[in-house]
Design a protein around this motif. Structure first.
Motif, PDB file in Angstrom:
ATOM      1  N   LYS A   9      47.077  53.572  45.241  1.00  0.00           N
ATOM      2  CA  LYS A   9      48.140  52.574  45.387  1.00  0.00           C
ATOM      3  C   LYS A   9      49.430  53.024  44.714  1.00  0.00           C
ATOM      4  CE  LYS A   9      49.610  48.917  47.080  1.00  0.00           C
ATOM      5  NZ  LYS A   9      49.640  48.807  48.530  1.00  0.00           N
ATOM      6  N   GLU A  39      45.957  33.677  44.338  1.00  0.00           N
ATOM      7  CA  GLU A  39      44.672  33.844  45.027  1.00  0.00           C
ATOM      8  C   GLU A  39      44.609  32.968  46.274  1.00  0.00           C
ATOM      9  OE1 GLU A  39      41.903  32.952  41.888  1.00  0.00           O
ATOM     10  OE2 GLU A  39      41.688  35.070  41.351  1.00  0.00           O
ATOM     11  N   LYS A  42      46.421  34.455  49.001  1.00  0.00           N
ATOM     12  CA  LYS A  42      45.885  35.784  49.337  1.00  0.00           C
ATOM     13  C   LYS A  42      46.884  36.899  49.018  1.00  0.00           C
ATOM     14  CE  LYS A  42      42.889  33.986  52.985  1.00  0.00           C
ATOM     15  NZ  LYS A  42      41.814  33.572  52.205  1.00  0.00           N
ATOM     16  N   LYS A  43      47.464  36.817  47.819  1.00  0.00           N
ATOM     17  CA  LYS A  43      48.451  37.804  47.386  1.00  0.00           C
ATOM     18  C   LYS A  43      47.958  38.629  46.200  1.00  0.00           C
ATOM     19  CE  LYS A  43      52.445  35.467  49.209  1.00  0.00           C
ATOM     20  NZ  LYS A  43      53.840  35.180  49.020  1.00  0.00           N
ATOM     21  N   GLU A  45      45.534  41.885  44.930  1.00  0.00           N
ATOM     22  CA  GLU A  45      44.847  43.092  45.382  1.00  0.00           C
ATOM     23  C   GLU A  45      44.255  43.820  44.183  1.00  0.00           C
ATOM     24  OE1 GLU A  45      45.913  47.338  47.477  1.00  0.00           O
ATOM     25  OE2 GLU A  45      46.988  45.565  48.170  1.00  0.00           O
ATOM     26  N   ILE A  47      42.758  47.200  42.651  1.00  0.00           N
ATOM     27  CA  ILE A  47      42.925  48.626  42.907  1.00  0.00           C
ATOM     28  C   ILE A  47      41.709  49.373  42.371  1.00  0.00           C
ATOM     29  CG2 ILE A  47      44.327  50.664  42.435  1.00  0.00           C
ATOM     30  CD1 ILE A  47      46.696  48.745  42.015  1.00  0.00           C
ATOM     31  N   LYS A  61      53.149  40.813  45.986  1.00  0.00           N
ATOM     32  CA  LYS A  61      51.737  40.806  45.617  1.00  0.00           C
ATOM     33  C   LYS A  61      51.555  40.927  44.119  1.00  0.00           C
ATOM     34  CE  LYS A  61      48.844  42.472  49.295  1.00  0.00           C
ATOM     35  NZ  LYS A  61      47.903  43.469  49.731  1.00  0.00           N
ATOM     36  N   TYR A  63      48.832  42.952  41.630  1.00  0.00           N
ATOM     37  CA  TYR A  63      47.815  43.996  41.640  1.00  0.00           C
ATOM     38  C   TYR A  63      47.068  44.015  40.317  1.00  0.00           C
ATOM     39  CZ  TYR A  63      50.504  45.754  45.597  1.00  0.00           C
ATOM     40  OH  TYR A  63      51.160  45.875  46.798  1.00  0.00           O
TER      41      TYR A  63
END
Length: 82
Positions: A9, A39, A42-43, A45, A47, A61, A63
């Motif tokens: 990423k 959450e 849906k933002k 992620e 890694i 987002k 991360y």
């Protein structure tokens, strides 16, 4: 300019808003609400497969990074100093 967040990423430095130590997520009521909202949208992620050490907030987002917040801050600082 780009910042490597771990795994495969990479983000544009211009998208970066903040870098936090993951412990902040557990100690702050406001940060818990912020993460909960992200959450639902849906933002979020994750890694890689490793345990997360930091939370990186960007324009679009959030991360969970396996790289420590101090290392990520050093990387970001180096970009802005050049």
């Amino acid at each position: 300019m780009f910042i490597h967040l771990g795994g495969e990423k990479i983000i544009r430095a211009a998208e970066l808003i903040a870098i936090f130590d993951l412990s902040m997520e557990k100690t702050s009521k406001i940060s818990k609400q912020f993460i909960s909202h992200a959450e639902k949208e849906k933002k979020i992620e994750m890694i890689g497969e490793e345990d997360s050490k930091s939370l990186v907030v960007t324009i679009n987002k959030i991360y969970y990074s396996p790289i420590s917040s101090s290392t990520l801050k050093k990387r970001a600082h180096q970009l802005w100093m050049n």
